[in-house]
Write a protein that holds these residues in place. Structure first.
Motif, short mmCIF file in Angstrom:
data_model
loop_
_atom_site.label_atom_id
_atom_site.label_comp_id
_atom_site.label_asym_id
_atom_site.label_seq_id
_atom_site.Cartn_x
_atom_site.Cartn_y
_atom_site.Cartn_z
N ALA A 299 -41.12 -7.70 21.72
CA ALA A 299 -40.19 -8.60 21.04
C ALA A 299 -38.83 -8.62 21.73
O ALA A 299 -38.21 -9.69 21.88
CB ALA A 299 -40.04 -8.19 19.58
N VAL A 300 -38.36 -7.46 22.16
CA VAL A 300 -37.07 -7.39 22.85
C VAL A 300 -37.13 -8.14 24.17
O VAL A 300 -36.24 -8.96 24.49
CB VAL A 300 -36.66 -5.91 23.07
CG1 VAL A 300 -35.45 -5.83 24.01
CG2 VAL A 300 -36.33 -5.25 21.74
N ALA A 301 -38.18 -7.91 24.95
CA ALA A 301 -38.29 -8.57 26.26
C ALA A 301 -38.41 -10.08 26.09
O ALA A 301 -37.76 -10.86 26.81
CB ALA A 301 -39.52 -8.03 27.01
N PHE A 302 -39.22 -10.52 25.11
CA PHE A 302 -39.41 -11.96 24.90
C PHE A 302 -38.11 -12.60 24.40
O PHE A 302 -37.73 -13.69 24.85
CB PHE A 302 -40.53 -12.19 23.90
CG PHE A 302 -41.11 -13.58 23.96
CD1 PHE A 302 -42.16 -13.88 24.81
CD2 PHE A 302 -40.61 -14.60 23.16
CE1 PHE A 302 -42.69 -15.16 24.89
CE2 PHE A 302 -41.13 -15.88 23.20
CZ PHE A 302 -42.18 -16.16 24.07
N ALA A 303 -37.42 -11.92 23.48
CA ALA A 303 -36.17 -12.46 22.96
C ALA A 303 -35.10 -12.55 24.05
O ALA A 303 -34.34 -13.53 24.13
CB ALA A 303 -35.66 -11.59 21.82
N LEU A 304 -35.04 -11.55 24.92
CA LEU A 304 -34.08 -11.61 26.03
C LEU A 304 -34.40 -12.78 26.96
O LEU A 304 -33.50 -13.44 27.48
CB LEU A 304 -34.12 -10.28 26.81
CG LEU A 304 -33.49 -9.08 26.10
CD1 LEU A 304 -33.76 -7.80 26.88
CD2 LEU A 304 -32.01 -9.29 25.90
N GLY A 305 -35.68 -13.05 27.16
CA GLY A 305 -36.05 -14.18 27.99
C GLY A 305 -35.61 -15.51 27.40
O GLY A 305 -35.27 -16.44 28.13
N ILE A 306 -35.61 -15.60 26.08
CA ILE A 306 -35.26 -16.85 25.42
C ILE A 306 -33.74 -17.00 25.29
O ILE A 306 -33.17 -18.06 25.59
CB ILE A 306 -35.90 -16.93 24.03
CG1 ILE A 306 -37.42 -17.04 24.17
CG2 ILE A 306 -35.36 -18.11 23.23
CD1 ILE A 306 -38.17 -16.96 22.87
N TYR A 307 -33.07 -15.94 24.86
CA TYR A 307 -31.68 -16.07 24.44
C TYR A 307 -30.67 -15.59 25.49
O TYR A 307 -29.49 -15.78 25.31
CB TYR A 307 -31.47 -15.31 23.13
CG TYR A 307 -32.26 -15.91 21.98
CD1 TYR A 307 -31.85 -17.10 21.40
CD2 TYR A 307 -33.42 -15.30 21.51
CE1 TYR A 307 -32.57 -17.67 20.35
CE2 TYR A 307 -34.14 -15.87 20.47
CZ TYR A 307 -33.71 -17.05 19.90
OH TYR A 307 -34.43 -17.61 18.88
N VAL A 308 -31.14 -14.94 26.56
CA VAL A 308 -30.23 -14.47 27.60
C VAL A 308 -30.51 -15.25 28.88
O VAL A 308 -31.64 -15.25 29.37
CB VAL A 308 -30.39 -12.95 27.86
CG1 VAL A 308 -29.50 -12.53 29.01
CG2 VAL A 308 -30.06 -12.17 26.60
N THR A 309 -29.52 -15.89 29.41
CA THR A 309 -29.70 -16.69 30.64
C THR A 309 -28.83 -16.12 31.75
O THR A 309 -27.91 -15.36 31.51
CB THR A 309 -29.31 -18.15 30.40
OG1 THR A 309 -27.93 -18.21 29.94
CG2 THR A 309 -30.21 -18.77 29.35
#
Length: 309
Positions: A299-309
Motif C-alpha cells: 500500500a505504501v509503495a503503490f500510494a507513493l507511486g500515485i501521489y508522489v511525483t
C-alpha cells in the motif's frame, strides 16, 4: 482423503450462554466481515482521487451501503440455511441457527437492510445504486440457487468481491482499467477457492452434508483452480503496475517495486491455505502479521507511486 477428518466421537462443545437480542442482532450482522467492503476504496485510491473531500465521502458512502447490504444478505442467507447451519461445527453458533433471533424478525431485517442499502446508494449517485443492486441480486441468487451448483458457487462469491471493487469507481465516476478488473476478479477467485479448500479439509467426510458442492470438488481440482487464479492475478498485477508506471512521472519506480510485496502476500496466503488456515479470508489477514506487513508495504509503495511525483 481429507487431511483433517472430523472424528465421529469428537466431544460435543459445551453450549454457549444465550446472548441478548441486541447482541445477537449485532453478531448476526458480522461486523468483522465488513472489512471486505474496504475494497470500495481500491478504484478511487488507484485513480488518485481519494485525497479529495467529495470523492472521499462518496467512497465512504459506498462503504456504508455495502455494509448495510451485506448485513441484510447475512440475515436472509442464514435464515434460509438455518437447518444446514445447525449441522455445522461452528455455524451452529450463529444467532439465527442458535435460535436467538426469531426467523420472521431475521427475514424482516434482512429485507430492510437490502432495500435500505439500494436507497442509500441512490443518495450518492445512480451508478452506485446499480452496482449495489447487482450485488444484492448476485448474493440473493447465490443464497437461492448458485451455492448448490459446483463452480458457480465459487464464482458467485467471487463476484461479490468484484462488485465491491467496481462500486468504488462507480461512486466517484472514475473508469475501471482492464488490468484492475482482471486483478480484482482473479484475486477474488483465488481467495474463495482457498476458502473452499479449507472448509473441505476442516469438515472432512461431513463436508458434503454441510455444503453439497464441497462433495463435488476433489482436492486436486481445487488446487488446480487456485493455481490458475493465482497465476493470472500475479501476471495481471505486474502488467497493471507497468501500465501505471508508464503513466507516472515519478523518478522512483514505485509501481514496479510494489510488485514484490504484492507477490509475497499472494504466496504467503497460498501457504496458509495449504496448511489449513484459509477458512475465512478476513481472519487470515487479521491473524497473520506477515501478510499485514506485506499488505502495508504494498500500500505504501503503490500510494507513493500515485501521489508522489
Amino acid at each position: 482423503m481429507p487431511r483433517n477428518p472430523v472424528p465421529t466421537d469428537a466431544p460435543v462443545a459445551a453450549p454457549r450462554p444465550p446472548r441478548s437480542l441486541g447482541r445477537a442482532l449485532l453478531v448476526e450482522a458480522r461486523p468483522k466481515q465488513w472489512m471486505k467492503n474496504l475494497l470500495v476504496f481500491a478504484a478511487p485510491g488507484a485513480a488518485g482521487v481519494i485525497d479529495h473531500p467529495k470523492p472521499f465521502f462518496q467512497t465512504l458512502g459506498a462503504f456504508a451501503c455495502f455494509c448495510l447490504a451485506a448485513a441484510g444478505t447475512y440475515y436472509l442467507n442464514d435464515a434460509a440455511d438455518v437447518e444446514a447451519d445447525r449441522l455445522h461445527p461452528t455455524k451452529r453458533f450463529r444467532p439465527i441457527a442458535a435460535g436467538e433471533i426469531p426467523l420472521p424478525l431475521a427475514r424482516a431485517l434482512g429485507a430492510a437492510g437490502i432495500l435500505g442499502s439500494v436507497a442509500a446508494a441512490f443518495a450518492v449517485n445512480w451508478h452506485l445504486a446499480v452496482v449495489v443492486a447487482a450485488y444484492v441480486i448476485t448474493t440473493t441468487a447465490y443464497s437461492i440457487w448458485l451455492k448448490h451448483l459446483a463452480v458457480l458457487d465459487v464464482v458467485g462469491v467471487a463476484a461479490g468481491f468484484v462488485l465491491r471493487a467496481v462500486a468504488g469507481g462507480a461512486a466517484v465516476d472514475v473508469p475501471i482499467s482492464n488490468w484492475f478488473f482482471i486483478v480484482a476478479s482473479f484475486g477474488s477467485l483465488f481467495m474463495v477457492v482457498g476458502k473452499r479448500r479449507a472448509e473441505a479439509d476442516e469438515l472432512g467426510a461431513e463436508a458434503a452434508a454441510t455444503r453439497a458442492t464441497l462433495g463435488m470438488y476433489s482436492r486436486d481440482y481445487l488446487i488446480q483452480l487456485q493455481t490458475i487464479s493465482s497465476s493470472v492475478v500475479m501476471v495481471g498485477y505486474c502488467l497493471w503496475a507497468f501500465e501505471k508506471a508508464a503513466e507516472s512521472s515519478a523518478s522512483v519506480p514505485w509501481f514496479q517495486l510494489s510488485i514484490v510485496p504484492f507477490a509475497l502476500a499472494v504466496l504467503r496466503y497460498a501457504l496458509l491455505v495449504d496448511t489449513g488456515h484459509g477458512g475465512a479470508p478476513e481472519e487470515v489477514v487479521l491473524g497473520d502479521r506477515s501478510i499485514q506487513l506485506m499488505v502495508l508495504a504494498w500500500a505504501v509503495a503503490f500510494a507513493l507511486g500515485i501521489y508522489v511525483t
